[in-house]
Design a protein around this motif. Structure first.
Motif, PDB file in Angstrom:
ATOM      1  N   SER A  61       0.780  -1.130   0.001  1.00 38.98           N
ATOM      2  CA  SER A  61      -0.031   0.017   0.178  1.00 38.98           C
ATOM      3  C   SER A  61       0.924   1.319   0.060  1.00 38.98           C
ATOM      4  O   SER A  61       0.526   2.143  -0.741  1.00 38.98           O
ATOM      5  CB  SER A  61      -0.841  -0.036   1.273  1.00 38.98           C
ATOM      6  N   LEU A  62       1.742   1.422   1.012  1.00 40.51           N
ATOM      7  CA  LEU A  62       2.502   2.614   0.892  1.00 40.51           C
ATOM      8  C   LEU A  62       3.562   2.767  -0.146  1.00 40.51           C
ATOM      9  O   LEU A  62       3.733   3.886  -0.346  1.00 40.51           O
ATOM     10  CB  LEU A  62       3.438   2.664   2.457  1.00 40.51           C
ATOM     11  N   GLU A  63       4.183   1.820  -0.586  1.00 39.56           N
ATOM     12  CA  GLU A  63       5.050   1.889  -1.580  1.00 39.56           C
ATOM     13  C   GLU A  63       4.486   2.688  -2.868  1.00 39.56           C
ATOM     14  O   GLU A  63       5.073   3.550  -3.440  1.00 39.56           O
ATOM     15  CB  GLU A  63       5.636   0.517  -2.038  1.00 39.56           C
ATOM     16  N   SER A  69       2.779  12.456  -5.402  1.00 35.52           N
ATOM     17  CA  SER A  69       3.059  13.573  -5.194  1.00 35.52           C
ATOM     18  C   SER A  69       1.802  14.240  -4.445  1.00 35.52           C
ATOM     19  O   SER A  69       0.595  13.927  -4.424  1.00 35.52           O
ATOM     20  CB  SER A  69       3.539  14.540  -6.378  1.00 35.52           C
ATOM     21  N   GLY A  70       2.092  15.222  -3.567  1.00 35.21           N
ATOM     22  CA  GLY A  70       1.154  16.225  -2.926  1.00 35.21           C
ATOM     23  C   GLY A  70       0.442  15.632  -2.096  1.00 35.21           C
ATOM     24  O   GLY A  70       1.274  14.830  -1.102  1.00 35.21           O
ATOM     25  N   ALA A  71      -0.892  15.789  -1.527  1.00 31.52           N
ATOM     26  CA  ALA A  71      -1.487  15.340  -0.349  1.00 31.52           C
ATOM     27  C   ALA A  71      -1.578  13.759  -0.310  1.00 31.52           C
ATOM     28  O   ALA A  71      -1.276  13.457   0.759  1.00 31.52           O
ATOM     29  CB  ALA A  71      -2.863  16.151  -0.428  1.00 31.52           C
ATOM     30  N   LYS A  72      -1.625  13.256  -1.439  1.00 34.21           N
ATOM     31  CA  LYS A  72      -1.856  11.654  -1.275  1.00 34.21           C
ATOM     32  C   LYS A  72      -0.668  10.931  -0.879  1.00 34.21           C
ATOM     33  O   LYS A  72      -0.194  10.141   0.171  1.00 34.21           O
ATOM     34  CB  LYS A  72      -2.205  11.211  -2.685  1.00 34.21           C
ATOM     35  N   GLY A  73       0.593  11.602  -1.255  1.00 32.97           N
ATOM     36  CA  GLY A  73       2.072  11.340  -0.727  1.00 32.97           C
ATOM     37  C   GLY A  73       2.227  11.789   0.640  1.00 32.97           C
ATOM     38  O   GLY A  73       2.743  10.863   1.413  1.00 32.97           O
ATOM     39  N   GLN A  74       1.899  12.716   1.180  1.00 31.98           N
ATOM     40  CA  GLN A  74       1.879  13.406   2.275  1.00 31.98           C
ATOM     41  C   GLN A  74       1.066  12.283   3.341  1.00 31.98           C
ATOM     42  O   GLN A  74       1.596  11.964   4.618  1.00 31.98           O
ATOM     43  CB  GLN A  74       1.584  14.726   2.616  1.00 31.98           C
ATOM     44  N   LEU A  77       2.747   9.045   3.824  1.00 31.21           N
ATOM     45  CA  LEU A  77       4.005   9.404   4.933  1.00 31.21           C
ATOM     46  C   LEU A  77       3.413   9.319   6.618  1.00 31.21           C
ATOM     47  O   LEU A  77       4.006   8.653   6.954  1.00 31.21           O
ATOM     48  CB  LEU A  77       4.661  10.528   4.485  1.00 31.21           C
ATOM     49  N   ARG A  78       2.317   9.880   6.564  1.00 34.73           N
ATOM     50  CA  ARG A  78       1.490  10.113   7.937  1.00 34.73           C
ATOM     51  C   ARG A  78       1.562   8.420   8.403  1.00 34.73           C
ATOM     52  O   ARG A  78       1.590   8.134   9.520  1.00 34.73           O
ATOM     53  CB  ARG A  78       0.371  10.937   8.055  1.00 34.73           C
ATOM     54  N   ASP A  79       0.634   7.995   7.355  1.00 41.59           N
ATOM     55  CA  ASP A  79       0.243   6.310   7.456  1.00 41.59           C
ATOM     56  C   ASP A  79       1.537   5.649   8.025  1.00 41.59           C
ATOM     57  O   ASP A  79       1.424   4.684   8.765  1.00 41.59           O
ATOM     58  CB  ASP A  79      -0.382   5.720   6.447  1.00 41.59           C
ATOM     59  N   PHE A  80       2.405   5.777   7.027  1.00 44.94           N
ATOM     60  CA  PHE A  80       3.784   5.080   7.377  1.00 44.94           C
ATOM     61  C   PHE A  80       4.389   5.383   8.848  1.00 44.94           C
ATOM     62  O   PHE A  80       4.803   4.366   9.671  1.00 44.94           O
ATOM     63  CB  PHE A  80       4.981   5.307   6.513  1.00 44.94           C
ATOM     64  N   LYS A  81       4.352   6.566   9.109  1.00 41.26           N
ATOM     65  CA  LYS A  81       4.888   7.025  10.470  1.00 41.26           C
ATOM     66  C   LYS A  81       4.007   6.253  11.557  1.00 41.26           C
ATOM     67  O   LYS A  81       4.577   5.951  12.641  1.00 41.26           O
ATOM     68  CB  LYS A  81       4.956   8.313  10.647  1.00 41.26           C
TER      69      LYS A  81
END
Length: 87
Positions: A61-63, A69-74, A77-81
């Motif tokens: 999912s995260l890969e 880019s943009g909000a989806k990528g951010q 990243l929050r989900d990963f953290k």
């Protein structure tokens, strides 16, 4: 086709069956050392299933999302953290 987490579900079902056996051991008054050993095995199985689930989530999912880019990528990243704290 199996759901991607079918193997993890099967692993947890085995751990659940093992846990039921341990409950029976407690009810029958088996020695604490034997019970503790079996509890350790179930704990390890659950920990392994959790790690497999998280690693699967990260790799699939995260890969894909992190490449966006943009909000989806951010958001990815929050989900990963958030999920990485459980490793």
């Amino acid at each position: 086709m199996d759901h991607p987490h079918s193997a993890i579900a099967r692993r947890l079902k085995r751990a659940n069956g093992h846990l039921e056996t341990i409950i029976d051991m407690i009810e029958r008054g088996r020695p604490c050392a034997q019970i503790a050993q079996q509890l350790q095995a179930v704990e390890s199985a659950i920990e392994s299933a959790k790690k497999a689930l998280i690693h699967d989530h990260i790799s699939h999912s995260l890969e894909r999302s992190l490449k966006a880019s943009g909000a989806k990528g951010q958001a990815a990243l929050r989900d990963f953290k958030l999920i990485a704290k459980y490793l």
